[in-house]
Design an enzyme around this catalytic site. Structure first.
Site, short mmCIF file in Angstrom:
data_model
loop_
_atom_site.label_atom_id
_atom_site.label_comp_id
_atom_site.label_asym_id
_atom_site.label_seq_id
_atom_site.Cartn_x
_atom_site.Cartn_y
_atom_site.Cartn_z
N TYR A 1 0.77 -1.30 0.05
CA TYR A 1 -0.18 -0.06 0.24
C TYR A 1 0.97 1.11 0.09
O TYR A 1 1.84 1.44 0.59
CB TYR A 1 -0.74 -0.09 1.40
CG TYR A 1 -1.79 1.26 1.47
CD1 TYR A 1 -2.84 1.72 0.53
CD2 TYR A 1 -1.64 2.19 2.40
CE1 TYR A 1 -3.53 2.52 0.67
CE2 TYR A 1 -2.34 3.57 2.57
CZ TYR A 1 -3.43 3.36 1.90
OH TYR A 1 -4.23 4.61 1.95
N ASP B 1 9.17 2.73 -0.41
CA ASP B 1 8.15 3.40 0.53
C ASP B 1 8.51 3.11 2.13
O ASP B 1 8.16 1.83 2.37
CB ASP B 1 6.72 3.23 0.09
CG ASP B 1 5.64 3.64 0.83
OD1 ASP B 1 5.96 4.29 1.83
OD2 ASP B 1 4.69 3.38 0.28
N LYS C 1 4.46 9.34 8.60
CA LYS C 1 4.24 8.71 9.94
C LYS C 1 5.12 9.25 10.91
O LYS C 1 5.08 10.53 11.40
CB LYS C 1 3.95 7.27 9.75
CG LYS C 1 2.97 6.87 8.85
CD LYS C 1 2.40 5.53 8.82
CE LYS C 1 0.98 5.39 8.26
NZ LYS C 1 1.05 4.57 7.07
C1 LIG Z 1 0.48 5.14 5.70
C2 LIG Z 1 1.16 4.76 4.43
C3 LIG Z 1 1.22 5.37 3.26
C4 LIG Z 1 0.08 6.47 3.21
O1 LIG Z 1 0.40 7.76 3.94
P1 LIG Z 1 -0.82 8.63 4.51
O2 LIG Z 1 -0.17 9.77 5.25
O3 LIG Z 1 -1.69 8.06 5.08
O4 LIG Z 1 -1.20 9.15 3.19
C5 LIG Z 1 1.86 5.23 2.20
N1 LIG Z 1 2.73 4.11 2.33
C6 LIG Z 1 2.77 3.19 3.28
C7 LIG Z 1 3.87 2.21 3.26
C8 LIG Z 1 1.90 3.50 4.36
O5 LIG Z 1 2.03 2.75 5.36
#
Ligand SMILES: *Cc1c(COP(=O)(O)O)cnc(C)c1O
Length: 423
Positions: A142, A237, A265
């Site tokens: 994701y 990511d 995060k």
């Molecule tokens: C949470 C998350 C996102 C998206 O971040 P948001 O601040 O919710 O837009 C993207 N990549 C990963 C791996 C995530 O866990």
């Protein structure tokens, strides 16, 4: 739950599903959301006054626990000086220095407002830089709710069985090539066919959104080699993994250097923040030095920067090994209890994150494995935990997290609650 239910009913009338992000509704486990009044350390408090041990931690950011005094102080001090200027501030340099010092592959970094923005911008940069259109993404990974990255995403999308989503034209996803996580041969095949058109490969180096699946030995190394060979960019990511498992990214642990890294995060200390960074030569293609457009009214927001900087400075002096041991011990106890109760379970753990799958499988290697587990049992588990005042994510694809604020008393409570479970 009375006040919480009242608020939920009210919210549903004016906010779609009563929530501003779908998983919060807890629909997948047949529950209603808890409305929260406040948090402190490892605990959150509902509007009904109930105290919960929090293993969600805002889905990852709060590795220091809720309302850490130094983070609160830093944010307050910044706010007193004004909330946003739309002009550069010294804080942005300090944040960039902290990030580039902690993650050597990042020579330059740009701040954005969410993880979604980070991955979206990273992909645009990769496409603009390579002048190619195709992107490889892994099934079950994701990367936020970016249009062309929602195909076969884990987490909320998986929980709700949305195969991608309505609202994304086919033309947009036609350039997204799906590959299987941990299957390097599959990636090779895709490159043999489309290699010259592939701008980049985006991957969660530890797949945190399909239930914490670790990369097989040499998987990430293989991605590094293939992308280099074809002149595509490797994008990590690390929105979940950044500063979660060590002071830096998991790329520091695995010894693989991507071209671009996405963060979010934890680096925002609980504020809406994301970042993407990488090699200077690539990053300078962004406007205003380059011609690839990327912008944000509130990007590098001073209050968020101050909270993020305070968080990173504290983390620099924390012992991640302690938190890992704590989590490992907790998981060991949980495994023992499930074994005693003859409940087949697979707990994935890495550092301060873990997921619980009810399954006979001894390994969850990819998204297919994760999807075939007993989600009904997980729902019962969720309900039991909530009734025992332990707050966990309402999906087995999502990680439970521990924080530096969690202590042995919290661990005992969690263990005691699982001991009383009857599935
Ligand atoms: C949470 C998350 C996102 C998206 O971040 P948001 O601040 O919710 O837009 C993207 N990549 C990963 C791996 C995530 O866990």
């Amino acid at each position: 739950m009375e006040r919480s239910n009242q608020l939920y009913n009210k919210a549903k009338k004016i906010i779609p599903g009563g929530v501003n992000s779908p998983v919060r509704a807890c629909k997948s486990v047949g529950c209603d959301p808890l409305f929260i009044k406040k948090g402190k350390g490892s605990k959150i408090y509902s509007v009904d006054g109930d105290e919960y041990i929090d293993l969600v931690l805002s889905w990852g950011p709060l590795i220091l626990g809720h309302a850490h005094p130094e983070v609160v102080k830093a944010a307050k001090q910044a706010l007193e000086l004004g909330s946003s200027f739309g002009a550069p501030t010294p804080w942005e340099i300090e944040m960039a220095e902290l990030i580039t010092d902690a993650i050597p592959s990042i020579e330059m970094v740009r701040m954005v407002n969410s993880g979604t923005e980070a991955t979206m911008s990273a992909i645009r940069l990769a496409r603009g830089y390579t002048k190619r259109e195709k992107i490889v993404k892994f099934i079950g990974c994701y990367h936020g709710h970016v249009d062309h990255l929602l195909a076969q995403a884990g987490s909320g999308v998986a929980t709700y069985s949305i195969p991608g989503t309505p609202g994304v034209p086919e033309q947009i996803v036609q350039h997204t090539l799906l590959a299987e996580f941990n299957n390097i041969d599959g990636v090779k095949e895709i490159f043999e066919k489309h290699g010259e058109d592939i701008a980049g490969v985006i991957v969660e180096p530890i797949a945190g959104n399909m239930g914490l699946v670790l990369p097989k030995k040499d998987f990430l190394k293989g991605l590094r080699e293939i992308t280099s060979k074809y002149g595509s960019l490797l994008i990590f990511d690390e929105v979940i993994t950044g500063f979660r498992f060590c002071y830096g990214g998991v790329q520091n642990i695995f010894g693989i250097e991507p071209d671009i890294t996405c963060l979010g995060k934890i680096i925002g200390g609980g504020f809406p923040v994301g970042a993407f960074g990488g090699k200077r030569e690539i990053m300078e293609h962004l406007a205003p030095t380059g011609d690839i457009y990327q912008a944000g009214t509130l990007s590098g927001n001073p209050v968020a920067m101050a909270a993020g900087i305070a968080t990173l400075k504290i983390l620099k002096n924390q012992d991640y090994k302690n938190l890992e041991d704590y989590t490992h011990n907790l998981v060991k106890e949980l495994n023992n209890i499930f074994k005693e109760k003859s409940i087949p379970v697979r707990i994935n753990q890495f550092g301060s994150a873990f997921t619980i799958f009810f399954t006979e499988k001894d390994k969850i290697k990819n998204f297919e494995d994760a999807k075939t587990t007993d989600t009904n049992r997980f729902s019962h588990f969720f309900v039991h935990m909530r009734n025992s005042k332990i707050f966990i994510p309402p999906s087995n694809f999502e990680c439970m997290f521990t924080s530096f604020a969690h202590d042995l008393k919290d661990m005992d409570k969690i263990i005691d609650s699982v001991q009383r479970i009857n599935l």
